[in-house]
Design an enzyme around this catalytic site. Structure first.
Site, mmCIF file in Angstrom:
data_model
loop_
_atom_site.group_PDB
_atom_site.id
_atom_site.type_symbol
_atom_site.label_atom_id
_atom_site.label_comp_id
_atom_site.label_asym_id
_atom_site.label_seq_id
_atom_site.Cartn_x
_atom_site.Cartn_y
_atom_site.Cartn_z
ATOM 1 N N GLN A 226 53.875 33.064 20.788
ATOM 2 C CA GLN A 226 53.004 34.015 20.098
ATOM 3 C C GLN A 226 51.546 33.798 20.487
ATOM 4 O OE1 GLN A 226 53.769 35.165 16.020
ATOM 5 N NE2 GLN A 226 51.605 34.973 15.487
ATOM 6 N N GLU A 227 51.133 32.535 20.579
ATOM 7 C CA GLU A 227 49.756 32.250 20.991
ATOM 8 C C GLU A 227 49.488 32.825 22.380
ATOM 9 O OE1 GLU A 227 46.844 28.418 21.999
ATOM 10 O OE2 GLU A 227 48.763 28.100 20.983
ATOM 11 N N GLN B 198 34.028 56.549 48.228
ATOM 12 C CA GLN B 198 35.469 56.308 48.302
ATOM 13 C C GLN B 198 35.813 54.861 47.970
ATOM 14 O OE1 GLN B 198 37.763 56.023 52.120
ATOM 15 N NE2 GLN B 198 38.643 57.976 51.428
#
Length: 381
Positions: free
Chosen positions: A242-243, A280
């Site tokens: 989760q961390e 570009q």
């Protein structure tokens, strides 16, 4: 491509977060950067927003464990260039909260969670030591049991919330085995023998306090042990995905904001009689980066869905963190270049993002450790 992981209640929460940040964070951000710390009131204010909603209702929260809400706070802070200011509260919500919800017993929940829910109790987690970083098995801070207390000796460094914290979830060695000899003990603010060193001066993330901590015969009640003695490594391993996902979410939010601000800049900035965006080389570079970010965001969103379903593996989280943070660095470096000299001026958000983002490839496990985790899963040897 539209993101499909959010529902109407998340959109409403996002609106609330935007209003909160505009009122409570943006006005004080530069002062907090100079001070090297956010005021404690930020935690109580952000608690009212619902940042700590995962705390069960009986302890003052909403009992809602949905990482999509966490992600929204991370994303919106990045969108207004104040992400370092909310790192402390998000660390409490994203990293520390699972330990307090899953490893605490009933007595500990009743003792700690009401303050966490209200933001009056600030939490840190202390793993890294002066001689030990991503290798958890190298932790040397010792805890020796003496009756109803553990006696702690050792030092930690690079601890987020280290100055503000009232509770420090501390990884300690209670045995000799590299893994089964680790335990997690919560050290409280007023513990005798527990001291905070200096608030460390960092390259970036200036609004977030990062401290050195030391333990000299610090006596901590056995009642502050999280889970069983010797299970600390497994508690850390279970919660690291989760961390790492939270770091990936932040990386994508930072990259997205950098691209948005840079596209606005190149539309207006002119060189040789033309907008920079009309060249570009500029269009092609931004086209590459926008494509990479959008593709990576799709993978990170899948990670959020997997986490909510309890299916996010350590390997998939490592992939998300590795790729998202490396991409964030490439994006921000390119955006600085497209800003020219102004990209090197701290009055421009892209310059601050350049400083703040570098740590993402280090904390939560370095890119090299993420590659090691992924590589081992391939079973090549």
């Amino acid at each position: 491509m539209d993101r499909e992981i959010f529902e109407p209640e998340h959109d409403a929460y996002r609106d609330s977060v935007r209003q909160f940040l505009a009122k409570h964070v943006v006005p004080g951000y530069q002062e907090w950067e100079r001070a090297g710390i956010v005021p404690r009131s930020l935690f109580t204010d952000i608690a009212e927003l619902g940042a700590f909603m995962a705390v069960p209702e009986q302890f003052g929260g909403a009992g809602v464990r949905d990482f999509r809400f966490n992600a929204i706070l991370i994303e919106e802070a990045a969108a207004v260039d104040v992400a370092p200011a909310v790192l402390g509260p998000t660390l409490q919500a994203d990293v520390c909260m699972p330990y307090l919800l899953e490893l605490t017993n009933d007595e500990q929940k009743a003792r700690w969670l009401p303050g966490v829910a209200s933001g009056e109790t600030i939490v840190a987690i202390a793993m890294t030591e002066p001689g030990t970083g991503s290798d958890l098995s190298g932790i040397r801070t010792k805890a020796v049991r003496e009756g109803d207390h553990y006696v702690l000796n050792g030092a930690k460094t690079f601890i987020t919330n280290g100055i503000n914290a009232d509770l420090v979830i501390t990884a300690v060695r209670t045995g000799e085995h590299p893994h089964r000899g680790l335990s997690l003990i919560v050290v409280e603010r007023d513990t005798q023998g527990f001291a905070r060193g200096r608030n460390l001066e960092k390259v970036g993330m200036h609004a977030q306090d990062t401290a050195e901590l030391s333990f000299t015969d610090a006596r901590v009640p056995v009642a502050n042990l999280l889970g069983e003695e010797g299970t600390g490594f497994f508690g850390l391993s279970n919660n690291l995905p989760q961390e790492r996902l939270a770091i990936a979410v932040a990386a994508m939010a930072g990259a997205t904001t950098a691209l948005r601000e840079t596209m606005d800049y190149v539309r207006e900035r002119r060189a040789f009689g033309r907008a920079i965006g009309d060249f570009q080389a500029t269009r092609f570079r931004l086209a590459d980066l926008v494509t990479e970010v959008e593709i990576t965001q799709t993978y990170v969103d899948r990670g959020i869905t997997a986490l909510n379903a309890g299916r996010l593996s350590a390997v998939d989280a490592a992939k998300a963190k590795l790729w998202a943070t490396e991409l964030q660095s490439r994006v921000i470096d390119a955006c600085v270049q497209l800003h020219g000299g102004y990209g090197y001026m701290l009055e421009y958000p892209i310059a601050r993002a350049y400083l703040d983002s570098r740590i993402a490839r280090i904390y939560g496990g370095t890119s090299e450790i993420m590659k090691e985790i992924i590589g081992r899963s391939l079973r090549l040897g």
